[in-house]
Design an enzyme around this catalytic site. Structure first.
Site: not given
Ligand code: ADE
Length: 222
Positions: A86, A113, A151, A166
């Site tokens: 994230p 984590e 794709r 797209d």
């Molecule tokens: N792992 C946990 N959340 C994630 C996200 N939003 N993007 C990529 N990997 C992740």
């Protein structure tokens, strides 16, 4: 193209690979996708892949050793090593297009984590997030990336130019589309689409794409 995915949950990843376009892309040899269980790269009795963070704090981190061993076994001079997290750069269509040019992706799925920072320092070329929310682990995120990339590989989509129209390929999102019947539960189809006038249809679609983008995604017009 070849893709190796490193995860603690290979089965999460396998479902998406066994359906539809991703399945056919593999059967035709256009994509070779291999999913590896990081536990297979441990050497202790309990196949431990995580440990507590130095300095304390909640949660567990992925240990560096299994990830280093797996990447070092799989990587080649032309590999691009991607970490799903994230904290990464937001994944976009442009990023999918860039990845689709690479001969070999190694995708590391984070968990807990996160991963020991030395994985980032020494192995990872790109850190990618699929959006501003936190998943339980990176396997679903990796499946999203693999789907969006595969794709785009030549010959994977039936209609050679269907990826060209797209949403996002042009920088805008797509406008409305209709199929038969021409009237359904009292709802019709815009006259221009039935007119057979290709120029008028193209103009209408461009206008719709523009107005939908302006309304829903003004950020894309900046
Ligand atoms: N792992 C946990 N959340 C994630 C996200 N939003 N993007 C990529 N990997 C992740």
């Amino acid at each position: 193209m070849e893709i190796d995915v490193l995860t603690l949950f290979p089965r999460i990843f396998e479902g998406p690979l066994e359906e539809s376009i991703l399945k056919r892309a593999q059967e035709s040899g256009r994509a070779q996708i291999r999913v590896h269980n990081l536990r297979d790269y441990t050497h202790d009795k309990h196949r431990v892949v995580d440990d507590r963070p130095y300095g304390g704090g909640p949660g567990m981190l992925m240990k560096p050793e299994p990830i280093f061993e797996a990447v070092e076994k799989l990587q080649r001079p032309d590999s691009c090593v991607v970490l799903m997290t994230p904290q990464g750069t937001p994944f976009t269509q442009a990023c999918a297009q860039e990845f689709a040019q690479k001969p070999h992706l190694i995708i590391i799925c984070g968990h807990y984590e996160g991963v020991d920072e030395r994985v980032r320092e020494a192995l990872v070329h790109e850190e990618i997030s699929i959006g501003d929310y936190v998943l339980t682990n990176g396997a679903l995120a990796a499946a999203v990336v693999v789907d969006a990339v595969v794709r785009l590989l030549p010959g994977v989509l039936g209609h050679e130019d269907s990826a060209a129209d797209d949403s996002f390929a042009s920088g805008l999102i797509e406008g409305p589309q209709y199929t038969r019947p021409p009237e359904f539960r009292g709802m019709g189809v815009p006259e221009v689409l039935l007119s057979g006038d290709h120029g008028a249809v193209a103009k209408w679609r461009a206008e719709q794409s523009w107005s939908r983008t302006k309304q829903r995604r003004p950020d894309l017009l900046k």
